[in-house]
Design a protein around this motif. Sequence first.
Motif, PDB file in Angstrom:
ATOM      1  N   PHE A   1       0.726  -0.797  -0.078  1.00 49.73           N
ATOM      2  CA  PHE A   1      -0.347  -0.339  -0.384  1.00 49.73           C
ATOM      3  C   PHE A   1       0.577   1.247  -0.248  1.00 49.73           C
ATOM      4  O   PHE A   1       0.615   2.189  -0.483  1.00 49.73           O
ATOM      5  CB  PHE A   1      -1.132  -0.175   1.187  1.00 49.73           C
ATOM      6  CG  PHE A   1      -1.690  -1.205   1.434  1.00 49.73           C
ATOM      7  CD1 PHE A   1      -2.022  -1.607   0.051  1.00 49.73           C
ATOM      8  CD2 PHE A   1      -3.180  -0.877   2.371  1.00 49.73           C
ATOM      9  CE1 PHE A   1      -3.484  -2.821  -0.193  1.00 49.73           C
ATOM     10  CE2 PHE A   1      -3.854  -2.440   2.156  1.00 49.73           C
ATOM     11  CZ  PHE A   1      -4.389  -2.601   0.785  1.00 49.73           C
ATOM     12  N   GLU A   2       1.944   1.048   0.713  1.00 46.91           N
ATOM     13  CA  GLU A   2       2.878   2.154   0.953  1.00 46.91           C
ATOM     14  C   GLU A   2       3.304   2.839  -0.511  1.00 46.91           C
ATOM     15  O   GLU A   2       3.635   3.936  -1.077  1.00 46.91           O
ATOM     16  CB  GLU A   2       4.005   2.138   1.453  1.00 46.91           C
ATOM     17  CG  GLU A   2       4.919   2.837   1.697  1.00 46.91           C
ATOM     18  CD  GLU A   2       5.686   3.057   2.540  1.00 46.91           C
ATOM     19  OE1 GLU A   2       7.314   3.314   3.365  1.00 46.91           O
ATOM     20  OE2 GLU A   2       5.966   1.679   3.618  1.00 46.91           O
TER      21      GLU A   2
ATOM     22  N   THR B   1       3.580   5.282  -5.729  1.00 48.19           N
ATOM     23  CA  THR B   1       3.917   5.515  -7.053  1.00 48.19           C
ATOM     24  C   THR B   1       2.633   6.276  -7.726  1.00 48.19           C
ATOM     25  O   THR B   1       3.305   7.415  -8.774  1.00 48.19           O
ATOM     26  CB  THR B   1       3.284   4.160  -7.312  1.00 48.19           C
ATOM     27  OG1 THR B   1       4.409   3.013  -6.884  1.00 48.19           O
ATOM     28  CG2 THR B   1       3.643   4.639  -8.963  1.00 48.19           C
ATOM     29  N   PHE B   2       1.418   6.634  -7.160  1.00 47.81           N
ATOM     30  CA  PHE B   2       0.706   7.847  -7.199  1.00 47.81           C
ATOM     31  C   PHE B   2       1.114   9.117  -7.415  1.00 47.81           C
ATOM     32  O   PHE B   2       1.593  10.280  -8.207  1.00 47.81           O
ATOM     33  CB  PHE B   2      -0.878   7.418  -6.506  1.00 47.81           C
ATOM     34  CG  PHE B   2      -2.312   8.016  -7.111  1.00 47.81           C
ATOM     35  CD1 PHE B   2      -2.264   8.376  -8.069  1.00 47.81           C
ATOM     36  CD2 PHE B   2      -2.314   9.155  -6.548  1.00 47.81           C
ATOM     37  CE1 PHE B   2      -2.828   9.750  -9.136  1.00 47.81           C
ATOM     38  CE2 PHE B   2      -3.041  10.278  -6.593  1.00 47.81           C
ATOM     39  CZ  PHE B   2      -3.136  10.317  -7.989  1.00 47.81           C
TER      40      PHE B   2
ATOM     41  N   LEU C   1      -5.178   8.205  -2.359  1.00 47.95           N
ATOM     42  CA  LEU C   1      -3.619   8.169  -2.356  1.00 47.95           C
ATOM     43  C   LEU C   1      -3.241   9.291  -1.988  1.00 47.95           C
ATOM     44  O   LEU C   1      -2.305   9.312  -1.351  1.00 47.95           O
ATOM     45  CB  LEU C   1      -4.160   7.239  -3.363  1.00 47.95           C
ATOM     46  CG  LEU C   1      -3.870   5.723  -3.560  1.00 47.95           C
ATOM     47  CD1 LEU C   1      -3.274   4.964  -4.588  1.00 47.95           C
ATOM     48  CD2 LEU C   1      -3.288   4.788  -2.388  1.00 47.95           C
ATOM     49  N   LEU C   2      -4.090  10.383  -2.349  1.00 51.52           N
ATOM     50  CA  LEU C   2      -2.675  12.212  -2.593  1.00 51.52           C
ATOM     51  C   LEU C   2      -2.823  11.740  -1.325  1.00 51.52           C
ATOM     52  O   LEU C   2      -1.930  12.745  -0.980  1.00 51.52           O
ATOM     53  CB  LEU C   2      -4.057  12.549  -3.404  1.00 51.52           C
ATOM     54  CG  LEU C   2      -3.439  13.600  -3.945  1.00 51.52           C
ATOM     55  CD1 LEU C   2      -1.699  13.204  -4.797  1.00 51.52           C
ATOM     56  CD2 LEU C   2      -4.528  14.831  -4.887  1.00 51.52           C
ATOM     57  N   VAL C   3      -3.604  11.627  -0.374  1.00 50.75           N
ATOM     58  CA  VAL C   3      -4.167  12.882   0.891  1.00 50.75           C
ATOM     59  C   VAL C   3      -3.420  11.948   2.186  1.00 50.75           C
ATOM     60  O   VAL C   3      -3.447  12.293   3.399  1.00 50.75           O
ATOM     61  CB  VAL C   3      -4.685  13.984   0.835  1.00 50.75           C
ATOM     62  CG1 VAL C   3      -4.777  14.454  -0.079  1.00 50.75           C
ATOM     63  CG2 VAL C   3      -6.397  12.698   1.380  1.00 50.75           C
TER      64      VAL C   3
ATOM     65  N   ASN D   1      -4.707  10.050 -17.850  1.00 52.00           N
ATOM     66  CA  ASN D   1      -5.918   9.460 -18.118  1.00 52.00           C
ATOM     67  C   ASN D   1      -4.991   7.956 -17.425  1.00 52.00           C
ATOM     68  O   ASN D   1      -5.907   7.582 -16.586  1.00 52.00           O
ATOM     69  CB  ASN D   1      -6.032   9.047 -19.772  1.00 52.00           C
ATOM     70  CG  ASN D   1      -7.690   7.724 -19.501  1.00 52.00           C
ATOM     71  OD1 ASN D   1      -6.973   7.251 -20.062  1.00 52.00           O
ATOM     72  ND2 ASN D   1      -8.284   8.711 -19.334  1.00 52.00           N
ATOM     73  N   TYR D   2      -4.000   7.911 -17.926  1.00 52.96           N
ATOM     74  CA  TYR D   2      -3.642   6.278 -17.064  1.00 52.96           C
ATOM     75  C   TYR D   2      -2.706   6.623 -15.817  1.00 52.96           C
ATOM     76  O   TYR D   2      -3.498   5.285 -15.032  1.00 52.96           O
ATOM     77  CB  TYR D   2      -2.508   5.763 -18.341  1.00 52.96           C
ATOM     78  CG  TYR D   2      -3.213   5.744 -19.939  1.00 52.96           C
ATOM     79  CD1 TYR D   2      -2.882   4.408 -19.959  1.00 52.96           C
ATOM     80  CD2 TYR D   2      -2.874   6.656 -21.219  1.00 52.96           C
ATOM     81  CE1 TYR D   2      -3.056   3.463 -21.165  1.00 52.96           C
ATOM     82  CE2 TYR D   2      -3.215   6.077 -22.210  1.00 52.96           C
ATOM     83  CZ  TYR D   2      -3.267   4.586 -22.033  1.00 52.96           C
ATOM     84  OH  TYR D   2      -3.434   4.056 -23.203  1.00 52.96           O
ATOM     85  N   ILE D   3      -3.320   7.825 -14.758  1.00 52.51           N
ATOM     86  CA  ILE D   3      -2.195   7.383 -14.137  1.00 52.51           C
ATOM     87  C   ILE D   3      -2.949   7.622 -12.743  1.00 52.51           C
ATOM     88  O   ILE D   3      -3.543   7.112 -12.464  1.00 52.51           O
ATOM     89  CB  ILE D   3      -1.324   8.400 -13.728  1.00 52.51           C
ATOM     90  CG1 ILE D   3      -0.074   9.018 -14.922  1.00 52.51           C
ATOM     91  CG2 ILE D   3      -0.850   9.249 -12.254  1.00 52.51           C
ATOM     92  CD1 ILE D   3       0.896  10.009 -14.452  1.00 52.51           C
ATOM     93  N   MET D   4      -4.327   8.132 -13.103  1.00 54.26           N
ATOM     94  CA  MET D   4      -5.332   8.465 -12.147  1.00 54.26           C
ATOM     95  C   MET D   4      -6.264   7.111 -12.228  1.00 54.26           C
ATOM     96  O   MET D   4      -6.802   6.548 -11.288  1.00 54.26           O
ATOM     97  CB  MET D   4      -6.166   9.732 -12.186  1.00 54.26           C
ATOM     98  CG  MET D   4      -5.832  10.810 -12.080  1.00 54.26           C
ATOM     99  SD  MET D   4      -6.455  12.685 -12.561  1.00 54.26           S
ATOM    100  CE  MET D   4      -7.468  11.899 -10.535  1.00 54.26           C
ATOM    101  N   THR D   5      -6.228   6.592 -13.938  1.00 54.81           N
ATOM    102  CA  THR D   5      -7.487   5.683 -14.341  1.00 54.81           C
ATOM    103  C   THR D   5      -7.004   3.999 -13.409  1.00 54.81           C
ATOM    104  O   THR D   5      -7.476   3.651 -12.969  1.00 54.81           O
ATOM    105  CB  THR D   5      -7.720   5.063 -15.351  1.00 54.81           C
ATOM    106  OG1 THR D   5      -8.077   5.807 -16.140  1.00 54.81           O
ATOM    107  CG2 THR D   5      -8.257   4.295 -15.414  1.00 54.81           C
TER     108      THR D   5
END
Length: 378
Positions: free
Chosen positions: A92-93, A98-99, A209-211, A338-342
């Motif tokens: 998960f880390e 990565t994101f 994931l972002l925050v 598109n690719y990263i967020m999806t």
Amino acid sequence: MGNKKMSIGKQSVLVGALFAYLIGAGFATGQETVQFFASWGSVWASILIGIITFFMMYFSYSAYAYAGRTRGIDDVAGIFRFYAGPVGGKFFEIFAWTFNGCAYVFMVSGFGNVMHQQWGVPVAVGSAIAVIISAGTAAAGLNKMIEIIGKIGPALICFTLLIGVSSSFQYYPLVAEGNAAINSGEVQVTRAGANVVLSGLSYGGVCLLLVSALVGRMGSDLRDYDFKYTKIILCVTAFAIPFVNIVMGLNHIGNIKAATLAPIPNLLLANNLFGAIGGIYAVIVLVAIYSTMCPIIWTCVSMFIRDERSLKYQLSCVVAGIGVYFVALFISFQTLLNYIMTYCGYTGAVVCGVVVVRYYVIKAKDKGKSAPVSELIS
């Protein structure tokens, strides 16, 4: 842990910090709104995606904050190990790192594309400016960043909502026509996700994931206050982000033929609405991207280097910015987003499922141990 009261002003700053972190290049430009909310050619699809996003954000954020409040865990690695164990937590880390790293790439690209679309500035120059200001701010550390971006967030969300509501008089009457154009194939729209439900899970996943690091730190830092204030902050944030996306998304459906061709769809609405004053919104978008880029670098670097005052930390922020700059030059903003967020969003959905289930299991065990009421937050 205490039960102090929290002022409205402090709550607003913290809500603003979360807003500022979440409404970066994708939200402020409108590109993620088009791909996740407007692309399905249905008002109800947009609402469903918003509902999925709200529940994923609120429950996951509550779990992060609980770990910080009751165990003093204020970093991504600790939060995920707490909920998923050493092996699952490590995965998960990696997902979160990565994101955030990939998101920084499309933030830099988005910054350059805004400057190019509005003022004709070369993308390479605009992206370089993005790296310089974001790496410089991140090098100052998290607390200084919250002071800066916490005041930016509420203004950004309110201004975007103003654009959405004002534009609705022009574009909402065209929503049925826009939906027909999407569903008939007359307009080709890039979609994030294979279907509406997966799109909602993906969008909710990237939001949590972002925050993760910021919310965990917030839960730890606010232990002197009644936990209800933390939950109010999290609930307002979780509601506002999908709500404004729905409002803006319906405008983009009504303007779908133009929205699919522009890297920065929100600028179309602002320029159509205000004319020359639309340039002001371009500045607002740049500020929104800036407010997200800074904590993203902090998240990525602080996972390896905890001492924010060290020269190693500061140099790492600069090196990360330079590396991302060259990557952003070679891939288009729309494709990156598109690719990263999806696909990163799908990993976030997995994280959400595990973390939320474990959160309620652990909280139930805590209550069973007859811990002090102040520590067992409902």
